[in-house]
Design an enzyme around this catalytic site. Structure first.
Site, PDB file in Angstrom:
ATOM      1  N   HIS A   1      -9.775   1.427   4.434  1.00  0.00           N
ATOM      2  CA  HIS A   1      -8.515   1.529   5.189  1.00  0.00           C
ATOM      3  C   HIS A   1      -8.702   2.451   6.403  1.00  0.00           C
ATOM      4  O   HIS A   1      -9.461   3.418   6.343  1.00  0.00           O
ATOM      5  CB  HIS A   1      -7.411   2.076   4.273  1.00  0.00           C
ATOM      6  CG  HIS A   1      -6.063   1.996   4.908  1.00  0.00           C
ATOM      7  ND1 HIS A   1      -5.619   2.939   5.812  1.00  0.00           N
ATOM      8  CD2 HIS A   1      -5.070   1.074   4.815  1.00  0.00           C
ATOM      9  CE1 HIS A   1      -4.407   2.597   6.237  1.00  0.00           C
ATOM     10  NE2 HIS A   1      -4.054   1.472   5.640  1.00  0.00           N
TER      11      HIS A   1
ATOM     12  N   GLU B   1      -5.834  -4.876  10.675  1.00  0.00           N
ATOM     13  CA  GLU B   1      -4.825  -3.852  10.932  1.00  0.00           C
ATOM     14  C   GLU B   1      -5.192  -3.112  12.220  1.00  0.00           C
ATOM     15  O   GLU B   1      -6.044  -2.210  12.190  1.00  0.00           O
ATOM     16  CB  GLU B   1      -4.774  -2.853   9.770  1.00  0.00           C
ATOM     17  CG  GLU B   1      -4.381  -3.473   8.465  1.00  0.00           C
ATOM     18  CD  GLU B   1      -3.745  -2.455   7.515  1.00  0.00           C
ATOM     19  OE1 GLU B   1      -2.607  -2.694   7.109  1.00  0.00           O
ATOM     20  OE2 GLU B   1      -4.373  -1.423   7.214  1.00  0.00           O
TER      21      GLU B   1
ATOM     22  N   ASN C   1       0.858  -1.186   0.000  1.00  0.00           N
ATOM     23  CA  ASN C   1       0.000   0.000   0.000  1.00  0.00           C
ATOM     24  C   ASN C   1       0.896   1.238   0.000  1.00  0.00           C
ATOM     25  O   ASN C   1       1.510   1.565   1.016  1.00  0.00           O
ATOM     26  CB  ASN C   1      -0.891  -0.038   1.260  1.00  0.00           C
ATOM     27  CG  ASN C   1      -1.743   1.201   1.411  1.00  0.00           C
ATOM     28  OD1 ASN C   1      -1.830   2.027   0.499  1.00  0.00           O
ATOM     29  ND2 ASN C   1      -2.379   1.341   2.567  1.00  0.00           N
ATOM     30  N   TRP C   2       0.975   1.890  -1.166  1.00  0.00           N
ATOM     31  CA  TRP C   2       1.873   3.049  -1.286  1.00  0.00           C
ATOM     32  C   TRP C   2       1.234   4.349  -0.796  1.00  0.00           C
ATOM     33  O   TRP C   2       1.858   5.404  -0.838  1.00  0.00           O
ATOM     34  CB  TRP C   2       2.342   3.186  -2.741  1.00  0.00           C
ATOM     35  CG  TRP C   2       3.312   2.108  -3.146  1.00  0.00           C
ATOM     36  CD1 TRP C   2       3.835   1.128  -2.350  1.00  0.00           C
ATOM     37  CD2 TRP C   2       3.882   1.897  -4.450  1.00  0.00           C
ATOM     38  NE1 TRP C   2       4.682   0.328  -3.065  1.00  0.00           N
ATOM     39  CE2 TRP C   2       4.736   0.770  -4.357  1.00  0.00           C
ATOM     40  CE3 TRP C   2       3.755   2.546  -5.685  1.00  0.00           C
ATOM     41  CZ2 TRP C   2       5.462   0.291  -5.453  1.00  0.00           C
ATOM     42  CZ3 TRP C   2       4.467   2.057  -6.775  1.00  0.00           C
ATOM     43  CH2 TRP C   2       5.314   0.942  -6.654  1.00  0.00           C
ATOM     44  N   LYS C   3      -0.023   4.277  -0.425  1.00  0.00           N
ATOM     45  CA  LYS C   3      -0.739   5.442   0.133  1.00  0.00           C
ATOM     46  C   LYS C   3      -0.578   6.673  -0.760  1.00  0.00           C
ATOM     47  O   LYS C   3      -0.504   6.544  -1.980  1.00  0.00           O
ATOM     48  CB  LYS C   3      -0.258   5.703   1.567  1.00  0.00           C
ATOM     49  CG  LYS C   3      -0.290   4.442   2.427  1.00  0.00           C
ATOM     50  CD  LYS C   3      -0.142   4.671   3.889  1.00  0.00           C
ATOM     51  CE  LYS C   3      -0.213   3.335   4.604  1.00  0.00           C
ATOM     52  NZ  LYS C   3      -0.225   3.453   6.037  1.00  0.00           N
TER      53      LYS C   3
ATOM     54  N   GLY D   1       2.707  -1.173   4.392  1.00  0.00           N
ATOM     55  CA  GLY D   1       2.754   0.238   4.017  1.00  0.00           C
ATOM     56  C   GLY D   1       4.183   0.701   3.829  1.00  0.00           C
ATOM     57  O   GLY D   1       4.807   0.472   2.786  1.00  0.00           O
ATOM     58  N   GLY D   2       4.734   1.327   4.852  1.00  0.00           N
ATOM     59  CA  GLY D   2       6.073   1.920   4.809  1.00  0.00           C
ATOM     60  C   GLY D   2       7.133   1.067   4.122  1.00  0.00           C
ATOM     61  O   GLY D   2       7.833   1.539   3.216  1.00  0.00           O
TER      62      GLY D   2
ATOM     63  N   SER E   1       2.995  -1.994  10.386  1.00  0.00           N
ATOM     64  CA  SER E   1       4.437  -1.928  10.652  1.00  0.00           C
ATOM     65  C   SER E   1       5.201  -3.222  10.367  1.00  0.00           C
ATOM     66  O   SER E   1       6.158  -3.547  11.078  1.00  0.00           O
ATOM     67  CB  SER E   1       4.677  -1.475  12.104  1.00  0.00           C
ATOM     68  OG  SER E   1       4.109  -0.203  12.312  1.00  0.00           O
TER      69      SER E   1
ATOM     70  N   GLY F   1       1.626   2.291  10.656  1.00  0.00           N
ATOM     71  CA  GLY F   1       2.587   3.384  10.529  1.00  0.00           C
ATOM     72  C   GLY F   1       3.283   3.748  11.833  1.00  0.00           C
ATOM     73  O   GLY F   1       3.924   4.786  11.953  1.00  0.00           O
TER      74      GLY F   1
END
Ligand code: PGA
Length: 254
Positions: A96, A169, A10-12, A237-238, A216, A175
């Site tokens: 999300h 999540e 997920n590159w947001k 994500g990150g 995370s 994050g």
């Protein structure tokens, strides 16, 4: 038959078009010999067409980060499930936690979006659920998760061949740089599975559902999670913004 594990990036809203284009090329290079079906990249809307082109010669799949529940009409700013398939999306994230927080997406909307996605052949919803830190402290987590599952999916008929991904999540772990213990994730996944079994029956759940964890995850901590029985993959994500790092995660999981 149980399904394969899956890893979703997920590159947001973290990269613009030029940056995403560069990143897509890095992913293409990193995944050039990748032969499996279950690694998915979700870039922003404006990069989807470019992503479709760049990924053409790879096995990487494409997903979107959001969707609207109507198919067409006066819904300024929204994008429908059929439109997503036009640009090659096979997956879409629904509800999300960042959209629940900033855009007030609630589970009634998530329900409508899920229905809309399932109406479109070849598109799999990734439904996000998860408790807030307070819910966990006050021991309400199990109740919250069951309620979110029921609100998202009540009354929906899942037919053979349809796929649904539930992404657990915990909102406080997204994050945050800290995850929960793998045992705690496993416990939450069992609760989710029980709720799904109750609604759809074990056979349908085994055939059509995957329950993945997000919050995370990186190439180091993922190992401890893989060992658990009820984790069918990860939403990242990150750590998914780096092609090598994401590939390492994919190699460990798939
Ligand atoms: P994170 O994000 O891996 O950066 O915690 C996960 C997500 O938001 O899906």
């Amino acid at each position: 038959m149980e399904q394969n594990k899956i890893v979703i990036a997920n590159w947001k809203m973290k990269r613009n078009l030029a940056e995403t284009t560069a990143l897509l090329k890095e992913f293409k290079a990193e995944f050039k010999d990748f032969g499996k079906e279950d690694a998915v990249i979700c870039p922003n809307f404006i990069s989807l067409l470019e992503a479709k082109k760049v990924f053409e010669e790879t096995k990487l799949k494409l997903g979107a980060q959001a969707v609207f529940w109507e198919d067409k009409g006066s819904f300024t700013g929204e994008i429908s499930a059929t439109m997503l398939t036009e640009v090659g999306c096979e997956y879409v994230i629904v509800g999300h936690s960042e959209r629940r927080q900033y855009l007030l997406t609630n589970y009634e909307m998530i329900h409508k979006k899920t229905r809309a996605v399932l109406r479109v052949k070849g598109l799999t919803p990734i439904i996000c659920i998860g408790e807030q830190a307070e819910d966990r402290k006050s021991d309400r987590r199990d109740f919250i998760l069951i309620q979110q599952i029921q609100q998202s999916l009540a009354g929906i008929e899942v037919v053979k061949g349809e796929n649904i991904i539930i992404a657990y999540e915990p909102v406080w772990a997204v994050g945050a740089g800290t995850t929960l213990e793998p045992e705690e994730a496993e416990y939450a996944h069992k609760i989710i599975k029980l709720a799904l079994n109750d609604m759809f029956g074990m056979k349908t759940v085994n055939e059509s559902f995957r329950i993945i964890y997000g919050g995370s995850i990186n190439s180091e901590n993922v190992e401890a999670f893989i060992k658990e029985d009820n984790l069918d993959g990860f939403l990242v994500g990150g750590a998914s913004l780096d092609a090598k790092e994401f590939k390492k995660i994919v190699d460990k999981v798939l």
